[in-house]
Design a protein around this motif. Sequence first.
Motif, PDB file in Angstrom:
ATOM      1  N   THR A  97      85.855 -52.469 -56.136  1.00 13.66           N
ATOM      2  CA  THR A  97      86.595 -52.104 -57.346  1.00 13.66           C
ATOM      3  C   THR A  97      87.456 -50.883 -57.050  1.00 13.66           C
ATOM      4  O   THR A  97      86.929 -49.828 -56.683  1.00 13.66           O
ATOM      5  N   ASP A  98      88.752 -51.053 -57.202  1.00 12.21           N
ATOM      6  CA  ASP A  98      89.674 -49.930 -57.038  1.00 12.21           C
ATOM      7  C   ASP A  98      89.918 -49.336 -58.422  1.00 12.21           C
ATOM      8  O   ASP A  98      90.686 -49.873 -59.219  1.00 12.21           O
ATOM      9  N   ARG A  99      89.255 -48.240 -58.708  1.00  8.99           N
ATOM     10  CA  ARG A  99      89.344 -47.643 -60.042  1.00  8.99           C
ATOM     11  C   ARG A  99      90.782 -47.252 -60.402  1.00  8.99           C
ATOM     12  O   ARG A  99      91.169 -47.282 -61.559  1.00  8.99           O
ATOM     13  N   ASP A 100      91.548 -46.883 -59.394  1.00  8.97           N
ATOM     14  CA  ASP A 100      92.909 -46.415 -59.656  1.00  8.97           C
ATOM     15  C   ASP A 100      93.879 -47.540 -60.002  1.00  8.97           C
ATOM     16  O   ASP A 100      94.980 -47.281 -60.484  1.00  8.97           O
ATOM     17  N   THR A 101      93.477 -48.792 -59.731  1.00 10.78           N
ATOM     18  CA  THR A 101      94.390 -49.908 -60.021  1.00 10.78           C
ATOM     19  C   THR A 101      93.814 -50.890 -61.044  1.00 10.78           C
ATOM     20  O   THR A 101      94.363 -51.972 -61.239  1.00 10.78           O
ATOM     21  N   LEU A 102      92.721 -50.524 -61.710  1.00 14.31           N
ATOM     22  CA  LEU A 102      92.178 -51.413 -62.742  1.00 14.31           C
ATOM     23  C   LEU A 102      93.159 -51.606 -63.886  1.00 14.31           C
ATOM     24  O   LEU A 102      93.104 -52.604 -64.600  1.00 14.31           O
ATOM     25  N   GLY A 156      92.750 -55.216 -60.663  1.00 13.85           N
ATOM     26  CA  GLY A 156      92.401 -55.609 -62.028  1.00 13.85           C
ATOM     27  C   GLY A 156      91.016 -56.192 -62.172  1.00 13.85           C
ATOM     28  O   GLY A 156      90.604 -56.542 -63.281  1.00 13.85           O
ATOM     29  N   LEU A 157      90.273 -56.283 -61.065  1.00 14.24           N
ATOM     30  CA  LEU A 157      88.921 -56.826 -61.099  1.00 14.24           C
ATOM     31  C   LEU A 157      87.888 -55.708 -61.010  1.00 14.24           C
ATOM     32  O   LEU A 157      87.989 -54.815 -60.168  1.00 14.24           O
ATOM     33  N   LEU A 158      86.878 -55.783 -61.873  1.00 18.01           N
ATOM     34  CA  LEU A 158      85.754 -54.859 -61.843  1.00 18.01           C
ATOM     35  C   LEU A 158      84.536 -55.608 -61.318  1.00 18.01           C
ATOM     36  O   LEU A 158      83.994 -56.489 -61.991  1.00 18.01           O
ATOM     37  N   TYR A 159      84.124 -55.286 -60.103  1.00 20.90           N
ATOM     38  CA  TYR A 159      82.986 -55.972 -59.484  1.00 20.90           C
ATOM     39  C   TYR A 159      81.688 -55.492 -60.134  1.00 20.90           C
ATOM     40  O   TYR A 159      81.429 -54.292 -60.226  1.00 20.90           O
ATOM     41  N   GLY A 164      74.296 -61.822 -52.776  1.00 22.33           N
ATOM     42  CA  GLY A 164      73.824 -61.955 -51.407  1.00 22.33           C
ATOM     43  C   GLY A 164      74.896 -62.584 -50.544  1.00 22.33           C
ATOM     44  O   GLY A 164      75.835 -63.231 -51.054  1.00 22.33           O
ATOM     45  N   CYS A 165      74.797 -62.386 -49.232  1.00 23.80           N
ATOM     46  CA  CYS A 165      75.746 -62.971 -48.281  1.00 23.80           C
ATOM     47  C   CYS A 165      77.196 -62.581 -48.595  1.00 23.80           C
ATOM     48  O   CYS A 165      78.122 -63.364 -48.365  1.00 23.80           O
ATOM     49  N   ALA A 166      77.390 -61.383 -49.160  1.00 26.39           N
ATOM     50  CA  ALA A 166      78.716 -60.826 -49.474  1.00 26.39           C
ATOM     51  C   ALA A 166      79.469 -61.625 -50.530  1.00 26.39           C
ATOM     52  O   ALA A 166      80.686 -61.520 -50.643  1.00 26.39           O
ATOM     53  N   LEU A 167      78.762 -62.433 -51.314  1.00 24.22           N
ATOM     54  CA  LEU A 167      79.367 -63.146 -52.448  1.00 24.22           C
ATOM     55  C   LEU A 167      79.159 -62.300 -53.699  1.00 24.22           C
ATOM     56  O   LEU A 167      78.054 -61.810 -53.946  1.00 24.22           O
ATOM     57  N   ARG A 168      80.223 -62.154 -54.500  1.00 26.61           N
ATOM     58  CA  ARG A 168      80.147 -61.225 -55.624  1.00 26.61           C
ATOM     59  C   ARG A 168      80.834 -61.789 -56.854  1.00 26.61           C
ATOM     60  O   ARG A 168      81.636 -62.719 -56.750  1.00 26.61           O
ATOM     61  N   GLU A 169      80.517 -61.217 -58.012  1.00 27.06           N
ATOM     62  CA  GLU A 169      81.149 -61.642 -59.256  1.00 27.06           C
ATOM     63  C   GLU A 169      81.724 -60.432 -59.974  1.00 27.06           C
ATOM     64  O   GLU A 169      81.173 -59.326 -59.904  1.00 27.06           O
ATOM     65  N   ALA A 170      82.857 -60.656 -60.635  1.00 29.75           N
ATOM     66  CA  ALA A 170      83.630 -59.546 -61.187  1.00 29.75           C
ATOM     67  C   ALA A 170      84.180 -59.886 -62.566  1.00 29.75           C
ATOM     68  O   ALA A 170      84.345 -61.056 -62.926  1.00 29.75           O
ATOM     69  N   LEU A 171      84.476 -58.843 -63.315  1.00 24.59           N
ATOM     70  CA  LEU A 171      85.053 -58.942 -64.652  1.00 24.59           C
ATOM     71  C   LEU A 171      86.537 -58.592 -64.578  1.00 24.59           C
ATOM     72  O   LEU A 171      86.905 -57.561 -64.001  1.00 24.59           O
ATOM     73  N   VAL A 172      87.365 -59.432 -65.159  1.00 27.48           N
ATOM     74  CA  VAL A 172      88.802 -59.135 -65.199  1.00 27.48           C
ATOM     75  C   VAL A 172      89.047 -58.090 -66.284  1.00 27.48           C
ATOM     76  O   VAL A 172      88.758 -58.315 -67.455  1.00 27.48           O
ATOM     77  N   VAL A 173      89.577 -56.947 -65.883  1.00 29.92           N
ATOM     78  CA  VAL A 173      89.833 -55.850 -66.810  1.00 29.92           C
ATOM     79  C   VAL A 173      91.263 -55.886 -67.334  1.00 29.92           C
ATOM     80  O   VAL A 173      91.520 -55.573 -68.490  1.00 29.92           O
ATOM     81  N   SER A 174      92.202 -56.272 -66.481  1.00 27.85           N
ATOM     82  CA  SER A 174      93.613 -56.291 -66.865  1.00 27.85           C
ATOM     83  C   SER A 174      94.255 -57.598 -66.432  1.00 27.85           C
ATOM     84  O   SER A 174      93.930 -58.134 -65.368  1.00 27.85           O
ATOM     85  N   GLY A 175      95.176 -58.103 -67.254  1.00 23.89           N
ATOM     86  CA  GLY A 175      95.867 -59.336 -66.909  1.00 23.89           C
ATOM     87  C   GLY A 175      95.575 -60.448 -67.891  1.00 23.89           C
ATOM     88  O   GLY A 175      94.811 -60.286 -68.852  1.00 23.89           O
ATOM     89  N   ALA A 183      84.399 -65.277 -59.701  1.00 25.18           N
ATOM     90  CA  ALA A 183      83.634 -65.188 -58.464  1.00 25.18           C
ATOM     91  C   ALA A 183      84.564 -64.871 -57.305  1.00 25.18           C
ATOM     92  O   ALA A 183      85.666 -65.425 -57.221  1.00 25.18           O
ATOM     93  N   ASP A 184      84.116 -63.985 -56.444  1.00 25.02           N
ATOM     94  CA  ASP A 184      84.815 -63.678 -55.202  1.00 25.02           C
ATOM     95  C   ASP A 184      84.004 -64.297 -54.068  1.00 25.02           C
ATOM     96  O   ASP A 184      82.971 -63.769 -53.660  1.00 25.02           O
ATOM     97  N   ASP A 185      84.473 -65.452 -53.591  1.00 28.41           N
ATOM     98  CA  ASP A 185      83.776 -66.200 -52.537  1.00 28.41           C
ATOM     99  C   ASP A 185      84.484 -66.083 -51.195  1.00 28.41           C
ATOM    100  O   ASP A 185      84.309 -66.940 -50.323  1.00 28.41           O
ATOM    101  N   THR A 186      85.279 -65.025 -51.015  1.00 33.03           N
ATOM    102  CA  THR A 186      86.053 -64.918 -49.775  1.00 33.03           C
ATOM    103  C   THR A 186      85.161 -64.817 -48.546  1.00 33.03           C
ATOM    104  O   THR A 186      85.563 -65.206 -47.453  1.00 33.03           O
ATOM    105  N   ALA A 187      83.943 -64.320 -48.721  1.00 37.74           N
ATOM    106  CA  ALA A 187      83.055 -64.157 -47.568  1.00 37.74           C
ATOM    107  C   ALA A 187      82.692 -65.484 -46.921  1.00 37.74           C
ATOM    108  O   ALA A 187      82.392 -65.533 -45.722  1.00 37.74           O
ATOM    109  N   ASP A 188      82.703 -66.572 -47.701  1.00 32.65           N
ATOM    110  CA  ASP A 188      82.414 -67.879 -47.105  1.00 32.65           C
ATOM    111  C   ASP A 188      83.638 -68.791 -47.109  1.00 32.65           C
ATOM    112  O   ASP A 188      83.521 -70.012 -47.025  1.00 32.65           O
ATOM    113  N   GLY A 189      84.818 -68.161 -47.231  1.00 37.74           N
ATOM    114  CA  GLY A 189      86.060 -68.920 -47.137  1.00 37.74           C
ATOM    115  C   GLY A 189      86.499 -69.589 -48.414  1.00 37.74           C
ATOM    116  O   GLY A 189      87.443 -70.374 -48.414  1.00 37.74           O
TER     117      GLY A 189
END
Length: 227
Positions: A97-102, A156-159, A164-175, A183-189
């Motif tokens: 989460t980049d607080r400065d760009t939420l 704009g995403l708040l994680y 586990g396994c670098a898979l994460r879920e986030a809340l859309v704050v802006s947009g 879901a951010d599934d980039t860790a498994d492609g």
Amino acid sequence: MTHTDWSDVPGRLARLAADPAAEKVFGAHAHEWTLEPPLRAEELAELEGQLRVELPEEYRAFLLAAGRGGAGPAYGLFPLRRVGGRWAWEGDGADLTDRDTLIRAFPHTEAFNPADALPEQPDEEDFDTVEAFNEAEDAYWERYNEVVYTPEHSIGLLYLCHLGCALREALVVSGPARGRMWADDTADGGGFRPLFDDDGTPLGFARWYRRWLDAAEVSQEVATVRA
């Protein structure tokens, strides 16, 4: 519909915590069914002042009425901490989460995979030597990391939690998808994708959290019956 009443949650978590069967729910050993104290109104105001954006209504109501982190989906909700006068979320992946760009818009409303913009991965059969193949493969993965893991994709995403396994879920704050869970599934492609309820309705924070709580109670009931 926006849901902001969290009055039932402490009691439900307490009942789960008191039942030995609940320890078998995935991630329970990490959060132990405990929520950290809620934020005071002035603390939330300070947080949102630092972020320069108001958090989605369901989540900010949770912070004020239920807790600032702890018991929740998977290994639990990333808790908020105030360190050196700055509020931040802590946990495995919370630093995504980049607080400065939420305040900047997360532009997507449909699933997308940054890796789709890349050429196909090198095939060893297309190269005359192992050295040439290895060089091409190294170049490919270097480019892959540059394209897929750029912070621009998660503006704009708040994680909020990790699975586990670098898979994460986030809340859309802006947009345009503000207030919805992704879901951010980039860790498994797999890229990024919006989360949906069983009926196809996009999941907001409240339904996302309560869906987990409902499933935890059902899991506990099943475990008790089997015992």
